[in-house]
Design a protein around this motif. Structure first.
Motif, PDB file in Angstrom:
ATOM      1  N   LEU A  71      40.085  70.216  50.204  1.00 13.95           N
ATOM      2  CA  LEU A  71      38.563  70.687  49.748  1.00 13.95           C
ATOM      3  C   LEU A  71      38.542  70.890  48.104  1.00 13.95           C
ATOM      4  CD1 LEU A  71      37.608  73.121  52.563  1.00 13.95           C
ATOM      5  CD2 LEU A  71      37.468  71.041  52.432  1.00 13.95           C
ATOM      6  N   GLY A  72      39.684  70.956  47.483  1.00  8.51           N
ATOM      7  CA  GLY A  72      39.600  71.209  46.031  1.00  8.51           C
ATOM      8  C   GLY A  72      38.782  70.533  45.258  1.00  8.51           C
ATOM      9  N   PRO A  73      38.800  69.054  45.335  1.00  8.81           N
ATOM     10  CA  PRO A  73      38.060  68.195  44.346  1.00  8.81           C
ATOM     11  C   PRO A  73      36.486  68.187  44.862  1.00  8.81           C
ATOM     12  CG  PRO A  73      39.993  67.046  45.131  1.00  8.81           C
ATOM     13  CD  PRO A  73      39.718  68.413  45.952  1.00  8.81           C
ATOM     14  N   MET A  74      36.108  68.727  46.097  1.00  6.66           N
ATOM     15  CA  MET A  74      34.981  68.212  46.511  1.00  6.66           C
ATOM     16  C   MET A  74      33.953  69.264  45.912  1.00  6.66           C
ATOM     17  SD  MET A  74      35.575  68.013  50.638  1.00  6.66           S
ATOM     18  CE  MET A  74      36.590  66.721  51.320  1.00  6.66           C
ATOM     19  N   ALA A  75      32.278  69.072  46.100  1.00  7.99           N
ATOM     20  CA  ALA A  75      31.329  69.724  45.483  1.00  7.99           C
ATOM     21  C   ALA A  75      31.093  70.761  46.683  1.00  7.99           C
ATOM     22  CB  ALA A  75      30.209  69.011  45.420  1.00  7.99           C
ATOM     23  N   PHE A  76      30.462  71.793  46.184  1.00  6.93           N
ATOM     24  CA  PHE A  76      30.263  72.949  46.999  1.00  6.93           C
ATOM     25  C   PHE A  76      29.723  72.569  48.660  1.00  6.93           C
ATOM     26  CE2 PHE A  76      27.456  76.329  48.716  1.00  6.93           C
ATOM     27  CZ  PHE A  76      28.248  77.460  48.714  1.00  6.93           C
ATOM     28  N   GLY A  77      28.735  71.799  48.517  1.00  4.94           N
ATOM     29  CA  GLY A  77      28.137  71.306  49.839  1.00  4.94           C
ATOM     30  C   GLY A  77      29.017  70.664  50.637  1.00  4.94           C
ATOM     31  N   ASP A  78      29.952  69.785  50.021  1.00  8.39           N
ATOM     32  CA  ASP A  78      31.049  68.874  50.778  1.00  8.39           C
ATOM     33  C   ASP A  78      31.889  69.698  51.134  1.00  8.39           C
ATOM     34  OD1 ASP A  78      29.149  66.879  50.271  1.00  8.39           O
ATOM     35  OD2 ASP A  78      30.348  66.378  48.398  1.00  8.39           O
ATOM     36  N   LYS A  79      32.262  70.813  50.720  1.00  9.83           N
ATOM     37  CA  LYS A  79      33.410  71.747  51.029  1.00  9.83           C
ATOM     38  C   LYS A  79      32.762  72.237  52.297  1.00  9.83           C
ATOM     39  CE  LYS A  79      35.655  73.047  46.667  1.00  9.83           C
ATOM     40  NZ  LYS A  79      35.920  74.143  45.729  1.00  9.83           N
ATOM     41  N   LEU A  80      31.648  72.900  52.115  1.00 10.16           N
ATOM     42  CA  LEU A  80      31.183  73.747  53.666  1.00 10.16           C
ATOM     43  C   LEU A  80      31.121  72.640  54.605  1.00 10.16           C
ATOM     44  CD1 LEU A  80      28.465  75.750  51.934  1.00 10.16           C
ATOM     45  CD2 LEU A  80      30.566  76.399  52.504  1.00 10.16           C
ATOM     46  N   LEU A  81      30.610  71.460  54.573  1.00 12.84           N
ATOM     47  CA  LEU A  81      30.686  70.335  55.569  1.00 12.84           C
ATOM     48  C   LEU A  81      31.968  70.155  56.090  1.00 12.84           C
ATOM     49  CD1 LEU A  81      28.700  68.375  57.145  1.00 12.84           C
ATOM     50  CD2 LEU A  81      29.449  66.595  55.222  1.00 12.84           C
ATOM     51  N   SER A  82      32.829  69.771  55.339  1.00 11.24           N
ATOM     52  CA  SER A  82      34.003  69.443  55.581  1.00 11.24           C
ATOM     53  C   SER A  82      34.876  70.667  56.334  1.00 11.24           C
ATOM     54  CB  SER A  82      35.061  68.902  54.374  1.00 11.24           C
ATOM     55  OG  SER A  82      34.711  67.701  53.938  1.00 11.24           O
ATOM     56  N   ALA A  83      34.755  71.754  56.083  1.00 10.69           N
ATOM     57  CA  ALA A  83      35.307  72.643  56.618  1.00 10.69           C
ATOM     58  C   ALA A  83      34.655  72.998  58.026  1.00 10.69           C
ATOM     59  CB  ALA A  83      35.121  74.213  55.774  1.00 10.69           C
TER      60      ALA A  83
END
Length: 442
Positions: free
Chosen positions: A253-265
């Motif tokens: 998740l480190g390199p992802m944008a904030f919204g993408d982190k939420l989606l992937s998690a």
């Protein structure tokens, strides 16, 4: 007159029969992309993984198998998720709209939380919900893959249908070598898949209850309330914990944008409980996240659905038992209802035997390989929980270890069902009771 086959055994034999047929078909040259006969171990592992809606693979589904082979795999996990005995019930309805008692008992062994009188209506509901969800998600995925990724209509439709059926059945099979990692930041792909996973995984008794009493939660069954509450707690807890453990991980998740982190998690939390898809690389998760996956995969989803694991209801009953013991109460209670001792004994038995299978599988594979213990435990729990997530070692395991995973997948899909049903159907009152004594506990 020869006695009828015990319903629980009929369920286990039905799954075994379909596995053997699937193995034979996958060994045909027409099933392999290069037109050669697949080795029996590869065909067997794939057939078991498909029928048991697991998703673990020893070859790449999209390149190793031909279109015919992929279609057979899709048929196998559709049958495995839909439920062999539920399918028999539906076919009986279509043929003569009537059931013999033994047929009802066999169907109940597959959907064990249902009463005999519910089977006809629930079988229709299962068929309706299955077709509606799978086609809806397939349509959404097809449109997205064609319009956003430029796939030809035929290729987009096949990919959309395959992944939609795989998601609803919690099978975890993908025709992409990276599962769904290429769509890790695409909410219009991941959200429909997540929806199908959750609906298929909560169990058809819950869906039936919600259909009949959606506007009156007070009259939902205790099973429905425990399953929904447990599912919500696990999804939110898994989501928050994965964010905590992976937020700064440069490989996930480190390199992802904030919204993408939420989606992937969120997607990882949903998939970890039984679905087997991944939008981030499981092999590079932190060890803490692997530990969280052990917990989520072992519990799984709702009873009498497409999910695996020991089931949310089982763990919820045990949690209520622990709470009652801590509070010094003789009864386990929730939502104004008391959990019977029979259900408590069954839950303890299922949890104990499930744990024993995981310990056995881990010891066997560790004895035969040099892989780290944490990776082996991950594969074993994934197989038993019919999850399908992998740290990347399944294809590298020796055949003997792969056969152990095959056994775990089969037991995980039908073993706990067979056990719980055998306990319920075999329960009887004894004409006597032994004197009571209290061994020391703890």
């Amino acid at each position: 007159m020869k006695p009828l086959l015990h319903p629980a055994r009929a369920v286990a034999l039905a799954f075994l029969t379909v596995i053997l047929i699937g193995t034979a078909v996958l060994m045909l040259p027409i099933s392999q992309a290069e037109g050669q006969a697949a080795p029996w171990t590869v065909a067997l592992f794939t057939a078991v993984s498909a029928v048991c809606v697991t998703g673990l693979v020893v070859v790449d589904t999209g390149t190793y198998w031909s279109m015919f082979g992929q279609s057979m795999i899709m048929l196998l996990f559709q049958l495995g998720g839909f439920g062999m005995m539920t399918l028999a019930t539906v076919l009986g309805l279509l043929v003569n709209r009537s059931f013999r008692l033994h047929t009802k008992l066999i169907a109940q062994a597959e959907s064990r939380t249902l009463g005999l009188g519910d089977l006809s209506s629930v079988a229709r509901l299962v068929l309706t919900v299955t077709v509606a969800i799978e086609l809806s998600v397939a349509l959404l995925l097809t449109l997205r893959l064609h319009l956003a990724y430029g796939l030809p209509w035929g290729e987009a439709a096949w990919s959309g249908l395959f992944h939609a059926i795989s998601a609803f059945n919690n099978a975890g099979f993908s025709i992409h070598a990276d599962s769904l990692m290429r769509y890790a930041t695409d909410a219009l792909v991941l959200l429909p898949v997540m929806t199908a996973i959750v609906i298929g995984g909560i169990g058809f008794p819950v869906i039936s209850d919600l259909r009949n009493k959606l506007r009156d939660p007070r009259h939902w069954s205790l099973h429905t309330k425990l399953t929904l509450l447990g599912t919500l707690v696990l999804l939110l807890g898994g989501f928050a914990t994965l964010l905590l453990f992976e937020w700064a991980n440069p490989k996930t998740l480190g390199p992802m944008a904030f919204g993408d982190k939420l989606l992937s998690a969120a997607f990882a939390s949903v998939s970890a409980r039984t679905a087997g898809f991944n939008s981030i690389d499981i092999g590079v998760l932190t060890h803490e996240s692997w530990g969280l996956h052990y917990f989520l995969m072992f519990i799984g989803g709702g009873s009498a659905g497409t999910a695996g694991g020991v089931k949310v209801g089982t763990v919820a009953i045990l949690a209520l038992l622990v709470i009652a013991e801590i509070r010094g109460r003789s009864d386990s209670e929730a939502f104004g209802r008391r959990v019977g001792p029979s259900a408590q004994r069954q839950a303890i038995t299922v949890l104990f035997l499930g744990s024993a299978m995981i310990v056995l599988g881990t010891i066997v594979i560790l004895r035969e390989t040099d892989f780290p213990t944490d990776q082996v435990i991950f594969e074993v729990i994934s197989a038993f929980g019919t999850v399908g997530l992998s740290t990347g070692i399944t294809a590298s395991l020796p055949e003997s270890s792969q056969l152990m995973l095959i056994l775990l997948m089969y037991v995980g899909r039908v073993g706990t069902v067979t056990l719980a049903t055998s306990l319920a159907l075999g329960e009887r009152r004894m004409p006597y009771r032994y004197p009571e004594e209290h061994p020391i506990v703890g």
